[in-house]
Design a protein around this motif. Sequence first.
Motif, PDB file in Angstrom:
ATOM      1  N   ASP A  85       4.103   8.699  -5.319  1.00 37.02           N
ATOM      2  CA  ASP A  85       3.654   7.402  -5.776  1.00 37.02           C
ATOM      3  C   ASP A  85       2.946   7.603  -7.108  1.00 37.02           C
ATOM      4  OD1 ASP A  85       3.091   4.687  -5.792  1.00 37.02           O
ATOM      5  OD2 ASP A  85       1.179   4.998  -4.767  1.00 37.02           O
ATOM      6  N   THR A 137      10.910   5.617   4.555  1.00 33.96           N
ATOM      7  CA  THR A 137      11.403   6.436   5.664  1.00 33.96           C
ATOM      8  C   THR A 137      12.215   5.635   6.679  1.00 33.96           C
ATOM      9  OG1 THR A 137       9.309   6.203   6.842  1.00 33.96           O
ATOM     10  CG2 THR A 137       9.567   8.157   5.473  1.00 33.96           C
ATOM     11  N   THR A 138      11.980   4.336   6.789  1.00 32.94           N
ATOM     12  CA  THR A 138      12.712   3.543   7.782  1.00 32.94           C
ATOM     13  C   THR A 138      13.885   2.768   7.202  1.00 32.94           C
ATOM     14  OG1 THR A 138      11.230   1.641   7.535  1.00 32.94           O
ATOM     15  CG2 THR A 138      10.669   3.265   9.242  1.00 32.94           C
ATOM     16  N   THR A 145       0.858  -1.195   0.000  1.00 33.05           N
ATOM     17  CA  THR A 145       0.000   0.000   0.000  1.00 33.05           C
ATOM     18  C   THR A 145       0.887   1.236   0.000  1.00 33.05           C
ATOM     19  OG1 THR A 145      -0.064   0.204   2.402  1.00 33.05           O
ATOM     20  CG2 THR A 145      -1.758  -1.212   1.365  1.00 33.05           C
ATOM     21  N   VAL A 146       0.314   2.373  -0.313  1.00 33.14           N
ATOM     22  CA  VAL A 146       1.081   3.622  -0.285  1.00 33.14           C
ATOM     23  C   VAL A 146       1.666   3.841   1.107  1.00 33.14           C
ATOM     24  CG1 VAL A 146       0.955   6.129  -0.519  1.00 33.14           C
ATOM     25  CG2 VAL A 146      -0.219   4.660  -2.161  1.00 33.14           C
ATOM     26  N   GLU A 147       0.878   3.584   2.130  1.00 33.82           N
ATOM     27  CA  GLU A 147       1.365   3.768   3.505  1.00 33.82           C
ATOM     28  C   GLU A 147       2.549   2.854   3.796  1.00 33.82           C
ATOM     29  OE1 GLU A 147      -1.895   3.219   2.697  1.00 33.82           O
ATOM     30  OE2 GLU A 147      -2.643   5.253   3.016  1.00 33.82           O
ATOM     31  N   GLU A 148       2.498   1.616   3.318  1.00 30.60           N
ATOM     32  CA  GLU A 148       3.613   0.680   3.523  1.00 30.60           C
ATOM     33  C   GLU A 148       4.854   1.123   2.765  1.00 30.60           C
ATOM     34  OE1 GLU A 148       1.312  -3.549   4.240  1.00 30.60           O
ATOM     35  OE2 GLU A 148       1.481  -2.790   2.179  1.00 30.60           O
ATOM     36  N   ARG A 149       4.673   1.683   1.574  1.00 30.69           N
ATOM     37  CA  ARG A 149       5.818   2.176   0.794  1.00 30.69           C
ATOM     38  C   ARG A 149       6.481   3.361   1.492  1.00 30.69           C
ATOM     39  NH1 ARG A 149       3.371   2.351  -5.335  1.00 30.69           N
ATOM     40  NH2 ARG A 149       2.342   0.329  -5.202  1.00 30.69           N
ATOM     41  N   VAL A 150       5.662   4.292   1.986  1.00 27.89           N
ATOM     42  CA  VAL A 150       6.210   5.454   2.688  1.00 27.89           C
ATOM     43  C   VAL A 150       6.956   4.991   3.939  1.00 27.89           C
ATOM     44  CG1 VAL A 150       5.616   7.552   3.953  1.00 27.89           C
ATOM     45  CG2 VAL A 150       4.533   7.074   1.744  1.00 27.89           C
ATOM     46  N   GLU A 151       6.383   4.057   4.675  1.00 27.08           N
ATOM     47  CA  GLU A 151       7.032   3.525   5.874  1.00 27.08           C
ATOM     48  C   GLU A 151       8.366   2.863   5.529  1.00 27.08           C
ATOM     49  OE1 GLU A 151       7.726   2.366   9.843  1.00 27.08           O
ATOM     50  OE2 GLU A 151       6.341   3.835   9.011  1.00 27.08           O
TER      51      GLU A 151
END
Length: 68
Positions: free
Chosen positions: A55, A35-36, A26-32
């Motif tokens: 994205d 960033t990590t 998901t977009v949220e998983e990609r951003v996470e």
Amino acid sequence: MTAEEAEPTVTAFMLVKTTPEWLALTVEERVEAFTTQVLPVIQSKAKDVTSRFYDTEFYSTRVTDVWV
């Protein structure tokens, strides 16, 4: 700080070809993940780096994401 004293700003565009596994996130998983896992490696080399993640949702092109 005067203009003469300011450090020049550089903007880099990274055109990224990702894997199907990355695109399945998901977009949220990609951003996470970015960033990590990616950003800390970049910042270990250049402390003042900031980033933006776009994205683009391209699935069949040479570039799937753009990192600025």
